[in-house]
Design an enzyme around this catalytic site. Structure first.
Site, PDB file in Angstrom:
ATOM      1  N   GLY A 136       0.938  -0.966  -0.026  1.00 50.39           N
ATOM      2  CA  GLY A 136      -0.031  -0.071   0.012  1.00 50.39           C
ATOM      3  C   GLY A 136       0.806   1.289  -0.070  1.00 50.39           C
ATOM      4  CG  ASP A 162       4.927  -6.956  15.894  1.00 51.07           C
ATOM      5  OD1 ASP A 162       4.457  -5.768  16.018  1.00 51.07           O
ATOM      6  OD2 ASP A 162       4.401  -7.914  16.151  1.00 51.07           O
ATOM      7  CE1 TYR A 173      -6.688   2.961  10.898  1.00 51.22           C
ATOM      8  CE2 TYR A 173      -8.391   4.883  10.072  1.00 51.22           C
ATOM      9  CZ  TYR A 173      -7.277   4.053   9.948  1.00 51.22           C
ATOM     10  OH  TYR A 173      -6.322   4.314   8.952  1.00 51.22           O
ATOM     11  CE  LYS A 205      -4.260   4.930  11.335  1.00 55.05           C
ATOM     12  NZ  LYS A 205      -2.831   4.836  10.798  1.00 55.05           N
ATOM     13  CB  THR A 245      -3.866   0.187   0.151  1.00 53.86           C
ATOM     14  OG1 THR A 245      -4.331   0.373   1.297  1.00 53.86           O
ATOM     15  CG2 THR A 245      -3.428   1.579  -0.337  1.00 53.86           C
ATOM     16  N   PRO A 246      -4.507  -2.603  -0.135  1.00 48.13           N
ATOM     17  CG  PRO A 246      -3.116  -4.272  -0.216  1.00 48.13           C
ATOM     18  CD  PRO A 246      -3.435  -2.837  -0.438  1.00 48.13           C
TER      19      PRO A 246
HETATM   20  P1  NAD Z   1      -1.831  -1.911   3.771  1.00 45.33           P
HETATM   21  O1  NAD Z   1      -2.637  -2.934   4.539  1.00 45.33           O
HETATM   22  O2  NAD Z   1      -1.878  -1.879   2.257  1.00 45.33           O
HETATM   23  O3  NAD Z   1      -0.425  -1.851   4.503  1.00 45.33           O
HETATM   24  C1  NAD Z   1      -0.066  -1.989   5.801  1.00 45.33           C
HETATM   25  C2  NAD Z   1       1.086  -2.599   5.862  1.00 45.33           C
HETATM   26  O4  NAD Z   1       1.483  -2.636   7.529  1.00 45.33           O
HETATM   27  C3  NAD Z   1       1.156  -4.103   5.543  1.00 45.33           C
HETATM   28  O5  NAD Z   1       2.151  -4.223   4.895  1.00 45.33           O
HETATM   29  C4  NAD Z   1       1.292  -4.625   7.062  1.00 45.33           C
HETATM   30  O6  NAD Z   1       1.844  -6.138   6.896  1.00 45.33           O
HETATM   31  C5  NAD Z   1       2.034  -3.832   7.927  1.00 45.33           C
HETATM   32  N1  NAD Z   1       1.726  -4.123   9.248  1.00 45.33           N
HETATM   33  C6  NAD Z   1       0.506  -4.512   9.925  1.00 45.33           C
HETATM   34  N2  NAD Z   1       0.900  -4.545  11.170  1.00 45.33           N
HETATM   35  C7  NAD Z   1       2.078  -4.574  11.291  1.00 45.33           C
HETATM   36  C8  NAD Z   1       3.011  -4.492  12.507  1.00 45.33           C
HETATM   37  N3  NAD Z   1       2.604  -4.833  13.891  1.00 45.33           N
HETATM   38  N4  NAD Z   1       4.446  -4.380  12.403  1.00 45.33           N
HETATM   39  C9  NAD Z   1       4.824  -4.076  11.243  1.00 45.33           C
HETATM   40  N5  NAD Z   1       4.106  -3.807  10.079  1.00 45.33           N
HETATM   41  C10 NAD Z   1       2.886  -4.236  10.136  1.00 45.33           C
HETATM   42  O7  NAD Z   1      -2.286  -0.557   4.164  1.00 45.33           O
HETATM   43  P2  NAD Z   1      -2.247   0.982   3.557  1.00 45.33           P
HETATM   44  O8  NAD Z   1      -3.376   1.474   3.001  1.00 45.33           O
HETATM   45  O9  NAD Z   1      -1.095   0.993   3.010  1.00 45.33           O
HETATM   46  O10 NAD Z   1      -2.090   1.699   5.038  1.00 45.33           O
HETATM   47  C11 NAD Z   1      -0.978   2.424   5.414  1.00 45.33           C
HETATM   48  C12 NAD Z   1      -1.213   3.425   6.583  1.00 45.33           C
HETATM   49  O11 NAD Z   1      -2.028   4.314   6.065  1.00 45.33           O
HETATM   50  C13 NAD Z   1      -2.070   2.739   7.738  1.00 45.33           C
HETATM   51  O12 NAD Z   1      -1.526   3.373   8.966  1.00 45.33           O
HETATM   52  C14 NAD Z   1      -3.264   3.133   7.470  1.00 45.33           C
HETATM   53  O13 NAD Z   1      -4.195   3.362   8.671  1.00 45.33           O
HETATM   54  C15 NAD Z   1      -3.200   4.630   6.790  1.00 45.33           C
HETATM   55  N6  NAD Z   1      -4.370   4.922   5.972  1.00 45.33           N
HETATM   56  C16 NAD Z   1      -4.639   4.217   4.983  1.00 45.33           C
HETATM   57  C17 NAD Z   1      -5.676   4.501   4.393  1.00 45.33           C
HETATM   58  C18 NAD Z   1      -6.514   3.842   2.936  1.00 45.33           C
HETATM   59  O14 NAD Z   1      -7.551   4.205   2.746  1.00 45.33           O
HETATM   60  N7  NAD Z   1      -5.656   3.182   2.496  1.00 45.33           N
HETATM   61  C19 NAD Z   1      -6.459   5.949   4.554  1.00 45.33           C
HETATM   62  C20 NAD Z   1      -5.997   6.597   5.507  1.00 45.33           C
HETATM   63  C21 NAD Z   1      -4.992   6.294   6.657  1.00 45.33           C
END
Ligand code: NAD
Length: 264
Positions: free
Chosen positions: A21, A64, A164, A168, A201-202
């Site tokens: 992501g 982690d 969440y 956040k 993203t996933p």
């Molecule tokens: P994603 O699920 O594609 O990626 C998240 C990554 O975090 C994954 O690779 C996962 O393995 C890793 N992860 C999870 N738990 C972990 C841990 N304990 N230690 C290390 N790595 C860990 O999601 P994303 O959309 O890329 O999200 C990235 C950030 O952006 C997150 O903090 C999410 O809350 C934030 N965010 C995403 C969105 C959205 O819509 N995609 C919107 C707002 C905020």
């Protein structure tokens, strides 16, 4: 490869959540812009694959983010591989969709452990590591930055996002405290938070549930003034700005990348 100077030349970046992501998109963009990149994630197969796709100036370390000893080891691995650390991007995160009455204490603690405690540990151990690197002119950069990925959910609450929203919002305010600490110490380290809305993203797979994913994204997009969900690159460009020296007078700020949601 272009011969033009990159916006991240000389800098070493550690990116949590870099296997997927927003973290992955950021790692790709940083590498294109001349950074050396260490990807840190719990998902080793995907993290190693992303690092391999970026070439010799990228590495992977399993982390982690909830484990303090893991943070110390990940930073050491970055220093050993690239000679220092200048930029920390904290993108690792999970989302659980549930109202306060439907949230178990276990889920509440898990979301806070990853989304907030993890970011705290990164700042706690990242600041001294970055301070050490920027004090050494041979490390590649005389200034550093921390970019914490919060969410629009850290600013605007929803009825079904209790844990969440809380975690956040914590990241948003923690980032400001870190920014003020660094400024007070006279450190050339800035700290800012980024607040995306729905990005493809996933992490959105859960939100889609049993619906067809494209239909689910279109439905989410209708909640956004710009009429669509965002693309990971659209967030990565904001992170790049805050990580690079282009934002040298910006600290403790929050960058909304939200298609206009917060303007409503
Ligand atoms: P994603 O699920 O594609 O990626 C998240 C990554 O975090 C994954 O690779 C996962 O393995 C890793 N992860 C999870 N738990 C972990 C841990 N304990 N230690 C290390 N790595 C860990 O999601 P994303 O959309 O890329 O999200 C990235 C950030 O952006 C997150 O903090 C999410 O809350 C934030 N965010 C995403 C969105 C959205 O819509 N995609 C919107 C707002 C905020």
């Amino acid at each position: 490869m272009s011969n033009r100077p990159g916006r991240m030349d000389g800098k070493v970046a550690l990116i949590t959540g870099g296997a997927s992501g927003l973290g992955k998109a950021t790692a790709e963009l940083f590498a294109e812009q001349g950074a050396r990149v260490m990807i840190a994630d719990v998902d080793a197969p995907r993290g190693e694959a992303v690092a391999a796709s970026l070439g010799a100036d990228a590495g992977f370390v399993r982390l982690d983010v909830t484990e303090e000893a893991g943070w110390i080891a990940a930073i050491k691995a970055t220093q050993a591989r690239f000679g220092g650390l200048h930029v920390l991007v904290q993108s690792a995160g999970i989302a659980i969709t549930a109202a306060v009455t439907e949230t178990s204490l276990e889920d509440w603690r898990r979301v806070h452990a990853i989304d907030l405690d993890g970011v705290f540990l990164g700042c706690k151990h990242g600041v001294p590591a970055i301070a050490t690197a920027i004090a050494n002119p041979e490390s590649g950069s005389a200034s550093g930055a921390i970019v914490n990925i919060s969410s629009i959910a850290g600013i605007i609450a929803g009825h079904n996002m209790a844990a969440y929203n809380s975690a956040k919002a914590g990241v948003r305010h923690l980032s400001k405290s870190v920014a003020l600490h660094c400024a007070r110490q006279g450190l050339a380290i800035r700290c800012n938070s980024v607040h995306p809305t729905f990005i493809d993203t996933p992490i959105l797979d859960d939100v889609a549930g049993s619906m067809d994913r494209d239909q689910a994204l279109a439905k989410l997009g209708r909640q956004v003034p710009m009429g669509r969900v965002g693309r990971p690159r659209e967030v990565a460009y904001g992170i790049l700005y805050l990580a690079s020296d282009e934002s040298s007078y910006t600290t403790g700020s929050e960058l909304l990348i939200d298609g206009g949601i917060a303007a409503m």
